[in-house]
Design a protein around this motif. Structure first.
Motif, PDB file in Angstrom:
ATOM      1  N   LEU A 125       0.826  -1.207   0.000  1.00 46.88           N
ATOM      2  CA  LEU A 125       0.000   0.000   0.000  1.00 46.88           C
ATOM      3  C   LEU A 125       0.862   1.260   0.000  1.00 46.88           C
ATOM      4  O   LEU A 125       0.513   2.263  -0.642  1.00 46.88           O
ATOM      5  CB  LEU A 125      -0.930   0.004   1.217  1.00 46.88           C
ATOM      6  CG  LEU A 125      -2.070  -1.017   1.217  1.00 46.88           C
ATOM      7  CD1 LEU A 125      -2.787  -1.014   2.567  1.00 46.88           C
ATOM      8  CD2 LEU A 125      -3.065  -0.739   0.098  1.00 46.88           C
ATOM      9  N   TYR A 126       1.984   1.223   0.711  1.00 46.84           N
ATOM     10  CA  TYR A 126       2.884   2.375   0.794  1.00 46.84           C
ATOM     11  C   TYR A 126       3.409   2.755  -0.589  1.00 46.84           C
ATOM     12  O   TYR A 126       3.297   3.909  -1.027  1.00 46.84           O
ATOM     13  CB  TYR A 126       4.040   2.030   1.730  1.00 46.84           C
ATOM     14  CG  TYR A 126       5.113   3.094   1.826  1.00 46.84           C
ATOM     15  CD1 TYR A 126       4.944   4.209   2.644  1.00 46.84           C
ATOM     16  CD2 TYR A 126       6.308   2.975   1.109  1.00 46.84           C
ATOM     17  CE1 TYR A 126       5.932   5.181   2.740  1.00 46.84           C
ATOM     18  CE2 TYR A 126       7.295   3.933   1.194  1.00 46.84           C
ATOM     19  CZ  TYR A 126       7.107   5.028   2.015  1.00 46.84           C
ATOM     20  OH  TYR A 126       8.092   5.993   2.112  1.00 46.84           O
ATOM     21  N   LEU A 137       2.852   5.737  -6.132  1.00 43.12           N
ATOM     22  CA  LEU A 137       2.658   5.544  -7.575  1.00 43.12           C
ATOM     23  C   LEU A 137       1.345   6.171  -8.032  1.00 43.12           C
ATOM     24  O   LEU A 137       1.292   6.850  -9.070  1.00 43.12           O
ATOM     25  CB  LEU A 137       2.672   4.047  -7.894  1.00 43.12           C
ATOM     26  CG  LEU A 137       4.039   3.357  -7.804  1.00 43.12           C
ATOM     27  CD1 LEU A 137       3.868   1.842  -7.798  1.00 43.12           C
ATOM     28  CD2 LEU A 137       4.941   3.783  -8.964  1.00 43.12           C
ATOM     29  N   ARG A 138       0.265   5.949  -7.269  1.00 44.92           N
ATOM     30  CA  ARG A 138      -1.047   6.493  -7.642  1.00 44.92           C
ATOM     31  C   ARG A 138      -1.050   8.016  -7.650  1.00 44.92           C
ATOM     32  O   ARG A 138      -1.759   8.639  -8.427  1.00 44.92           O
ATOM     33  CB  ARG A 138      -2.138   6.005  -6.672  1.00 44.92           C
ATOM     34  CG  ARG A 138      -2.406   4.525  -6.677  1.00 44.92           C
ATOM     35  CD  ARG A 138      -3.755   4.185  -6.016  1.00 44.92           C
ATOM     36  NE  ARG A 138      -4.053   4.898  -4.804  1.00 44.92           N
ATOM     37  CZ  ARG A 138      -3.757   4.472  -3.566  1.00 44.92           C
ATOM     38  NH1 ARG A 138      -3.100   3.326  -3.417  1.00 44.92           N
ATOM     39  NH2 ARG A 138      -4.100   5.180  -2.524  1.00 44.92           N
ATOM     40  N   GLN A 145       0.916  14.487  -8.123  1.00 45.55           N
ATOM     41  CA  GLN A 145       0.741  15.482  -7.073  1.00 45.55           C
ATOM     42  C   GLN A 145       1.925  15.570  -6.122  1.00 45.55           C
ATOM     43  O   GLN A 145       2.188  16.636  -5.559  1.00 45.55           O
ATOM     44  CB  GLN A 145      -0.520  15.157  -6.251  1.00 45.55           C
ATOM     45  CG  GLN A 145      -1.829  15.382  -7.006  1.00 45.55           C
ATOM     46  CD  GLN A 145      -3.015  14.878  -6.207  1.00 45.55           C
ATOM     47  OE1 GLN A 145      -3.475  13.758  -6.401  1.00 45.55           O
ATOM     48  NE2 GLN A 145      -3.520  15.708  -5.312  1.00 45.55           N
ATOM     49  N   LEU A 146       2.655  14.471  -5.949  1.00 45.07           N
ATOM     50  CA  LEU A 146       3.651  14.418  -4.881  1.00 45.07           C
ATOM     51  C   LEU A 146       5.105  14.410  -5.332  1.00 45.07           C
ATOM     52  O   LEU A 146       6.002  14.680  -4.534  1.00 45.07           O
ATOM     53  CB  LEU A 146       3.401  13.176  -4.012  1.00 45.07           C
ATOM     54  CG  LEU A 146       2.048  13.122  -3.282  1.00 45.07           C
ATOM     55  CD1 LEU A 146       1.904  11.792  -2.564  1.00 45.07           C
ATOM     56  CD2 LEU A 146       1.922  14.284  -2.296  1.00 45.07           C
ATOM     57  N   GLN A 198       1.680  -2.964  -7.351  1.00 42.33           N
ATOM     58  CA  GLN A 198       0.388  -2.385  -7.694  1.00 42.33           C
ATOM     59  C   GLN A 198      -0.721  -3.438  -7.643  1.00 42.33           C
ATOM     60  O   GLN A 198      -1.822  -3.164  -7.157  1.00 42.33           O
ATOM     61  CB  GLN A 198       0.455  -1.751  -9.089  1.00 42.33           C
ATOM     62  CG  GLN A 198       1.318  -0.495  -9.140  1.00 42.33           C
ATOM     63  CD  GLN A 198       1.442   0.053 -10.552  1.00 42.33           C
ATOM     64  OE1 GLN A 198       1.765  -0.684 -11.489  1.00 42.33           O
ATOM     65  NE2 GLN A 198       1.172   1.344 -10.714  1.00 42.33           N
ATOM     66  N   GLU A 199      -0.417  -4.626  -8.131  1.00 38.45           N
ATOM     67  CA  GLU A 199      -1.416  -5.697  -8.104  1.00 38.45           C
ATOM     68  C   GLU A 199      -1.717  -6.137  -6.684  1.00 38.45           C
ATOM     69  O   GLU A 199      -2.878  -6.399  -6.334  1.00 38.45           O
ATOM     70  CB  GLU A 199      -0.916  -6.875  -8.939  1.00 38.45           C
ATOM     71  CG  GLU A 199      -0.882  -6.585 -10.436  1.00 38.45           C
ATOM     72  CD  GLU A 199      -0.318  -7.746 -11.239  1.00 38.45           C
ATOM     73  OE1 GLU A 199       0.280  -8.668 -10.611  1.00 38.45           O
ATOM     74  OE2 GLU A 199      -0.467  -7.739 -12.477  1.00 38.45           O
ATOM     75  N   GLN A 200      -0.657  -6.214  -5.836  1.00 39.03           N
ATOM     76  CA  GLN A 200      -0.870  -6.590  -4.437  1.00 39.03           C
ATOM     77  C   GLN A 200      -1.719  -5.550  -3.719  1.00 39.03           C
ATOM     78  O   GLN A 200      -2.646  -5.868  -2.975  1.00 39.03           O
ATOM     79  CB  GLN A 200       0.474  -6.741  -3.724  1.00 39.03           C
ATOM     80  CG  GLN A 200       0.364  -7.152  -2.267  1.00 39.03           C
ATOM     81  CD  GLN A 200      -0.127  -8.572  -2.101  1.00 39.03           C
ATOM     82  OE1 GLN A 200       0.587  -9.522  -2.372  1.00 39.03           O
ATOM     83  NE2 GLN A 200      -1.365  -8.726  -1.642  1.00 39.03           N
TER      84      GLN A 200
END
Length: 509
Positions: free
Chosen positions: A459-460, A465-466, A470-471, A496-498
């Motif tokens: 998730l981190y 990546l998502r 913006q970041l 990403q899949e996980q």
């Protein structure tokens, strides 16, 4: 000529100047109403403690000779809303004037201002006599700036109020901030201090709340409620903290353990946010502990910064940004809260303990709120409005003026970085470094991919990546994006899949 004076549930200050003289022409009004129990779903202990505190203040005022009209939750004359009850009371007492202390929540401030505007009698708002600063102090200080840095505000407050300053107007110890010294992991010693708070049996009050149809969640603990009823108990809680916990607070203020839910934290925020205690007396008492060598400077500075700095600062942010701050959602997150936010039943040991403690005690300390629960919520992409409502309801010290900027700004970065310089997120590594949560957890802190991999890890990386657009330009996140840039494409896709697997079935974690 009769004057009605309203006392809200978070205005339980018996030292307010209102009460310095007994006046037969003044009637103090207090009310337990569904309007306030129902605007979000609240923890049972929060409802209990506020009602119990209100009842105790009403008792004290009556003993002192003041006239008090108290509407209980089950009173047949209780219309369950502030305007409806006030309209009826003004008519009943033929009041010629209405007064109230400045509310700390925007919705109540607007409701009372709108209601007063249509009154045919005189009305006025007075200061609550609680905070160091005016509502607009931070807005004036940061006028014209895109980002409001708390450190600037904090140093200004230290200088203005001569707190932890030496004779040459320099900060005590030669530096403003001792954060670097306050990040130790707790090894199990020194032992967590005994919880000295008195217990109260509020079974009858709880029964009346339930029978009135008030909804709630969390453990009521009605027979042994430990939160202070009044100023006397709150002052004793302050003294116990200064003596037993403050000396170790600094070292372990960021530490977490499954074997200690309180650690060395004061738990004074409920008493302060209901105004049983003033921030000045708490800060003065902590400063006196340093001056008398009863507590080390890093501990005292870290504690005072939370009150003189952060507490006053977020209040300023709140009043400058409302209305509308509660609607911000910079990342467009929209996932609903997992079911285990309401029962703590998750296989993630850190979340099970942090949420379990919140549900059992209506309390969790700031690192549990920020770096366990809030961290997960941001990484997973939970709807910040839902996260805000959960925090506002679950914590006994949560009133919107202090909770909303902490949740949407500091924790969820939903304001796009006005309050925080970067998102406060981490993989399992931070949680493992600052706690014993990872030991014995179903998930493996070292794994990124697979059924037993710690969800925080994938998730981190997927969060960054998502939200790369913006970041990526944030100067504090350069290392994150350089690391991502060195990853093999197959590894990035696997992460990403996980993450998509976790985010697609959060209830199963």
């Amino acid at each position: 000529m009769t004057t009605l004076r309203l006392i809200l549930g978070d205005q339980l200050n018996p030292c307010h100047s209102w009460f310095q003289e007994q006046r037969t022409d003044v009637i103090y009004v207090m009310m337990e109403i569904r309007q306030e129990t129902d605007y979000v779903l609240h923890h049972a202990q929060k409802i209990l403690a506020i009602f119990a505190g209100m009842r105790d203040l009403a008792r004290v005022l009556k003993t002192q000779g003041h006239r008090v009209r108290y509407l209980r939750i089950d009173d047949v004359h209780n219309r369950q809303s502030l305007p409806a009850n006030l309209d009826a009371l003004i008519e009943h007492y033929e009041a010629a004037c209405f007064e109230y202390q400045a509310p700390d929540e925007y919705r109540l401030d607007q409701q009372l201002a709108t209601w007063c505007a249509q009154l045919s009698i005189e009305s006025r708002m007075v200061d609550s006599e609680h905070f160091y600063t005016a509502r607009d102090a931070a807005a004036r200080q940061f006028s014209g700036r895109k980002q409001w840095l708390m450190e600037h505000f904090y140093r200004h407050m230290r200088t203005t109020h001569d707190v932890l300053m030496d004779a040459h107007k320099k900060p005590s110890g030669g530096q403003w901030n001792f954060d670097h010294d306050n990040r130790k992991r707790w090894p199990g010693t020194p032992f967590e201090p005994e919880d000295m708070r008195p217990r109260h049996d509020h079974s009858a009050l709880w029964q009346s709340i339930v029978e009135a149809g008030v909804g709630s969640f969390g453990k009521p603990d009605a027979e042994q409620l430990a939160w202070p009823l009044n100023r006397h108990e709150a002052l004793q809680q302050l003294e116990d903290f200064i003596e037993l916990a403050l000396p170790h607070f600094g070292d372990f203020q960021d530490a977490m353990s499954a074997h200690a839910w309180r650690m060395f934290h004061s738990q004074l925020s409920f008493a302060m946010n209901t105004k049983m205690l003033s921030p000045r007396e708490v800060v003065d008492r902590a400063q006196a502990a340093y001056r008398s060598s009863a507590a080390p400077l890093p501990a005292v500075e870290g504690f005072i910064r939370q009150i003189l700095g952060w507490r006053e600062y977020v209040r300023g942010v709140y009043w400058a940004q409302m209305p509308g701050y509660d609607l911000l959602n910079a990342f467009g997150h929209d996932l609903p809260l997992p079911s285990w936010f309401w029962d703590g039943q998750t296989q993630m040991r850190c979340m099970a303990h942090a949420i379990g403690s919140s549900l059992d005690n209506a309390h969790a300390h700031h690192i549990q709120r920020l770096m366990v629960i809030g961290n997960f919520a941001l990484l997973a992409g939970l709807d910040p409005a839902q996260v805000h409502q959960w925090y506002l309801g679950v914590y006994i010290d949560a009133f919107e003026w202090v909770e909303l900027p902490n949740t949407l700004g500091m924790s969820q970065f939903a304001d796009g970085g006005m309050l925080a310089t970067k998102p406060y997120v981490s993989s399992a590594a931070y949680i493992d470094r600052m706690s014993d949560y990872c030991k014995g957890c179903y998930y493996d802190k070292k794994l990124r991919i697979g059924e037993r991999a710690c969800p925080y890890n994938a998730l981190y990386w997927d969060f960054f990546l998502r939200n790369k657009q913006q970041l990526e330009a944030n100067h504090r996140l350069g290392m994150v994006y350089r690391t991502l840039g060195r990853m093999e494409e197959a590894d990035v896709v696997a992460l990403q899949e996980q993450s998509a697997t976790w985010r697609g079935n959060l209830d199963a974690l």
